[in-house]
Write a protein that holds these residues in place. Structure first.
Motif, PDB file in Angstrom:
ATOM      1  N   ASP A   6       0.847  -1.200   0.000  1.00  0.00           N
ATOM      2  CA  ASP A   6       0.000   0.000   0.000  1.00  0.00           C
ATOM      3  C   ASP A   6       0.882   1.249   0.000  1.00  0.00           C
ATOM      4  O   ASP A   6       2.123   1.154   0.012  1.00  0.00           O
ATOM      5  N   ILE A   7       0.244   2.406  -0.033  1.00  0.00           N
ATOM      6  CA  ILE A   7       0.989   3.668  -0.146  1.00  0.00           C
ATOM      7  C   ILE A   7       1.997   3.809   1.005  1.00  0.00           C
ATOM      8  O   ILE A   7       3.144   4.215   0.788  1.00  0.00           O
ATOM      9  N   ALA A   8       1.589   3.442   2.219  1.00  0.00           N
ATOM     10  CA  ALA A   8       2.489   3.620   3.378  1.00  0.00           C
ATOM     11  C   ALA A   8       3.757   2.791   3.191  1.00  0.00           C
ATOM     12  O   ALA A   8       4.874   3.271   3.461  1.00  0.00           O
ATOM     13  N   ARG A   9       3.596   1.562   2.702  1.00  0.00           N
ATOM     14  CA  ARG A   9       4.788   0.713   2.508  1.00  0.00           C
ATOM     15  C   ARG A   9       5.668   1.253   1.385  1.00  0.00           C
ATOM     16  O   ARG A   9       6.894   1.190   1.456  1.00  0.00           O
ATOM     17  N   VAL A  10       5.034   1.786   0.362  1.00  0.00           N
ATOM     18  CA  VAL A  10       5.818   2.365  -0.741  1.00  0.00           C
ATOM     19  C   VAL A  10       6.636   3.556  -0.226  1.00  0.00           C
ATOM     20  O   VAL A  10       7.842   3.655  -0.473  1.00  0.00           O
ATOM     21  N   LEU A  11       5.990   4.434   0.518  1.00  0.00           N
ATOM     22  CA  LEU A  11       6.696   5.639   0.988  1.00  0.00           C
ATOM     23  C   LEU A  11       7.840   5.247   1.931  1.00  0.00           C
ATOM     24  O   LEU A  11       8.928   5.821   1.880  1.00  0.00           O
ATOM     25  N   ALA A  12       7.599   4.233   2.780  1.00  0.00           N
ATOM     26  CA  ALA A  12       8.639   3.801   3.728  1.00  0.00           C
ATOM     27  C   ALA A  12       9.836   3.185   2.998  1.00  0.00           C
ATOM     28  O   ALA A  12      10.963   3.240   3.499  1.00  0.00           O
ATOM     29  N   ALA A  13       9.583   2.592   1.822  1.00  0.00           N
ATOM     30  CA  ALA A  13      10.663   1.912   1.086  1.00  0.00           C
ATOM     31  C   ALA A  13      11.341   2.829   0.067  1.00  0.00           C
ATOM     32  O   ALA A  13      12.305   2.425  -0.591  1.00  0.00           O
ATOM     33  N   THR A  14      10.826   4.066  -0.088  1.00  0.00           N
ATOM     34  CA  THR A  14      11.346   4.970  -1.123  1.00  0.00           C
ATOM     35  C   THR A  14      12.581   5.712  -0.628  1.00  0.00           C
ATOM     36  O   THR A  14      12.579   6.275   0.469  1.00  0.00           O
ATOM     37  N   ASP A  15      13.613   5.715  -1.443  1.00  0.00           N
ATOM     38  CA  ASP A  15      14.814   6.495  -1.129  1.00  0.00           C
ATOM     39  C   ASP A  15      14.543   7.970  -1.440  1.00  0.00           C
ATOM     40  O   ASP A  15      14.709   8.834  -0.588  1.00  0.00           O
ATOM     41  N   TYR A  16      14.086   8.227  -2.683  1.00  0.00           N
ATOM     42  CA  TYR A  16      13.778   9.603  -3.076  1.00  0.00           C
ATOM     43  C   TYR A  16      12.902   9.618  -4.326  1.00  0.00           C
ATOM     44  O   TYR A  16      12.737   8.580  -4.979  1.00  0.00           O
ATOM     45  N   VAL A  17      12.361  10.782  -4.606  1.00  0.00           N
ATOM     46  CA  VAL A  17      11.594  10.977  -5.851  1.00  0.00           C
ATOM     47  C   VAL A  17      12.242  12.097  -6.676  1.00  0.00           C
ATOM     48  O   VAL A  17      12.937  12.957  -6.113  1.00  0.00           O
ATOM     49  N   VAL A  18      12.010  12.043  -7.966  1.00  0.00           N
ATOM     50  CA  VAL A  18      12.517  13.065  -8.898  1.00  0.00           C
ATOM     51  C   VAL A  18      11.486  13.261 -10.005  1.00  0.00           C
ATOM     52  O   VAL A  18      10.730  12.332 -10.324  1.00  0.00           O
ATOM     53  N   PRO A  19      11.475  14.444 -10.630  1.00  0.00           N
ATOM     54  CA  PRO A  19      10.626  14.589 -11.832  1.00  0.00           C
ATOM     55  C   PRO A  19      11.224  13.754 -12.957  1.00  0.00           C
ATOM     56  O   PRO A  19      12.441  13.536 -12.987  1.00  0.00           O
ATOM     57  N   ALA A  20      10.369  13.293 -13.853  1.00  0.00           N
ATOM     58  CA  ALA A  20      10.845  12.438 -14.949  1.00  0.00           C
ATOM     59  C   ALA A  20      10.098  12.779 -16.231  1.00  0.00           C
ATOM     60  O   ALA A  20       8.972  13.284 -16.195  1.00  0.00           O
ATOM     61  N   ILE A  21      10.751  12.514 -17.341  1.00  0.00           N
ATOM     62  CA  ILE A  21      10.064  12.516 -18.641  1.00  0.00           C
ATOM     63  C   ILE A  21      10.147  11.095 -19.163  1.00  0.00           C
ATOM     64  O   ILE A  21      11.251  10.533 -19.244  1.00  0.00           O
ATOM     65  N   GLU A  22       8.987  10.499 -19.469  1.00  0.00           N
ATOM     66  CA  GLU A  22       9.018   9.217 -20.175  1.00  0.00           C
ATOM     67  C   GLU A  22       8.749   9.467 -21.651  1.00  0.00           C
ATOM     68  O   GLU A  22       7.793  10.167 -22.010  1.00  0.00           O
ATOM     69  N   LEU A  23       9.622   8.905 -22.489  1.00  0.00           N
ATOM     70  CA  LEU A  23       9.401   8.952 -23.935  1.00  0.00           C
ATOM     71  C   LEU A  23       8.839   7.596 -24.339  1.00  0.00           C
ATOM     72  O   LEU A  23       9.499   6.571 -24.143  1.00  0.00           O
ATOM     73  N   GLY A  78      -4.883   8.765  -8.298  1.00  0.00           N
ATOM     74  CA  GLY A  78      -5.139   9.505  -7.057  1.00  0.00           C
ATOM     75  C   GLY A  78      -3.878   9.871  -6.306  1.00  0.00           C
ATOM     76  O   GLY A  78      -3.853  10.836  -5.546  1.00  0.00           O
ATOM     77  N   ASN A  79      -2.793   9.112  -6.516  1.00  0.00           N
ATOM     78  CA  ASN A  79      -1.519   9.372  -5.847  1.00  0.00           C
ATOM     79  C   ASN A  79      -0.450   8.523  -6.541  1.00  0.00           C
ATOM     80  O   ASN A  79      -0.635   7.302  -6.661  1.00  0.00           O
ATOM     81  N   PRO A  80       0.646   9.096  -7.012  1.00  0.00           N
ATOM     82  CA  PRO A  80       1.659   8.288  -7.719  1.00  0.00           C
ATOM     83  C   PRO A  80       2.176   7.105  -6.893  1.00  0.00           C
ATOM     84  O   PRO A  80       2.526   6.063  -7.454  1.00  0.00           O
ATOM     85  N   ALA A  81       2.184   7.245  -5.558  1.00  0.00           N
ATOM     86  CA  ALA A  81       2.642   6.117  -4.722  1.00  0.00           C
ATOM     87  C   ALA A  81       1.680   4.936  -4.808  1.00  0.00           C
ATOM     88  O   ALA A  81       2.076   3.780  -4.633  1.00  0.00           O
ATOM     89  N   GLU A  82       0.403   5.222  -5.102  1.00  0.00           N
ATOM     90  CA  GLU A  82      -0.579   4.144  -5.287  1.00  0.00           C
ATOM     91  C   GLU A  82      -0.206   3.306  -6.520  1.00  0.00           C
ATOM     92  O   GLU A  82      -0.396   2.087  -6.543  1.00  0.00           O
TER      93      GLU A  82
END
Ligand code: 0L1
Ligand code: MG
Length: 262
Positions: free
Chosen positions: A124-141, A204-208
């Motif tokens: 779930d979102i809580a587990r994702v956030l706890a396991a995340t080192d960091y976030v960055v903006p991205a462009i996907e091509l 609803g939330n990218p972590a979801e």
């Protein structure tokens, strides 16, 4: 239904050579209408193995079809996932050669870089956030190997969800204190704003979307390894690009990232 191994390998090889030769193909379900979602992921995994045998290192995963409009357009209610190889990565601000691409389009996304491995089901979102080192903006091509981006769900899954290139911002930001739902994102093309959006556009939330990826991988007995880059899904519509274009994505509090096209 299990698909004959020779058909799985034949489809994967066809998609790989289309990418390598920069050539469009017709969707694989035209020849094999019996291919469903499970068989399509078998083909994607075969494509991944072929690339690994050729020296590609898998660096992460991506989610696709994460916005309601895109799901409605495809007539599905579940997003899809693909893999990212080191051959897909572009340095921030670097040049992308459009001669190596069929019909490129870019999407603004938030990328997660995972400190810890994650295993579903039940992520779930809580587990994702706890396991995340960091976030960055991205462009996907994205660059579908199919004619005019015309495909159905199994065909686009087999084609690694149109994955082609991605770039990450250079300034890592911890998720603590970030509101990923209201986080605003702007895409500029040649200095003009062409798309705006907020994190909530992604389920609803990218972590979801990352949690859903982990739970979908679990259905195939797989985990999300520590150190993975995860492109969580498009916050904006996909915008076509051509030689001469400059694309920049700016995310509130996360900085910018960009690609130039020749
Ligand atoms: O990353 C994405 O959302 C794209 C998924 C595949 C569908 C497409 O190529 O538009
Ligand atoms: Mg995408």
């Amino acid at each position: 239904m299990t698909l004959d191994r020779s058909i799985i390998e034949g489809c994967a090889k066809q998609l790989l050579s289309a990418e390598q030769d920069v050539r469009e193909v017709v969707k694989i379900t035209d020849a094999y209408p019996q291919i469903g979602v499970d068989e399509a992921y078998d083909i994607q995994e075969c494509l991944r193995s072929l690339k690994q045998s050729a020296g590609v290192r898998i660096v992460g995963m991506k989610m696709g079809l994460t916005s309601r409009p895109k799901m409605q357009q495809m007539g599905v209610d579940t997003p899809i996932y693909g893999f990212l190889g080191d051959d897909n990565a572009v340095d921030d601000g670097a040049v992308v050669d459009t001669a190596r691409l069929i019909h490129p389009k870019v999407e603004a996304e938030i990328a997660f870089v995972m400190r810890d491995a994650l295993q579903g089901p039940g992520c779930d979102i809580a587990r994702v956030l706890a396991a995340t080192d960091y976030v960055v903006p991205a462009i996907e091509l994205i660059d579908s190997r199919y004619e005019n981006f015309r495909f159905d769900l199994p065909s686009v899954i087999a084609d690694n969800t149109s994955a082609a290139r991605y770039v990450l911002g250079s300034r890592p930001t911890a998720v603590e204190g970030l509101d990923l739902e209201t986080l605003g994102v702007v895409m500029e093309k040649n200095g003009q704003v062409v798309e705006v959006g907020a994190g909530a556009a992604v389920l609803g939330n990218p972590a979801e979307a990352v949690a859903m990826l982990v739970n979908m991988l679990a259905q195939r007995g797989q985990v999300l390894p520590a150190g993975s880059v995860v492109l969580s899904g498009a916050i904006t519509a996909a915008v076509a690009v051509a030689a001469g274009d400059n694309v920049l994505v700016r995310a509130d509090g996360l900085g910018t990232t960009s690609m130039r096209f020749v």
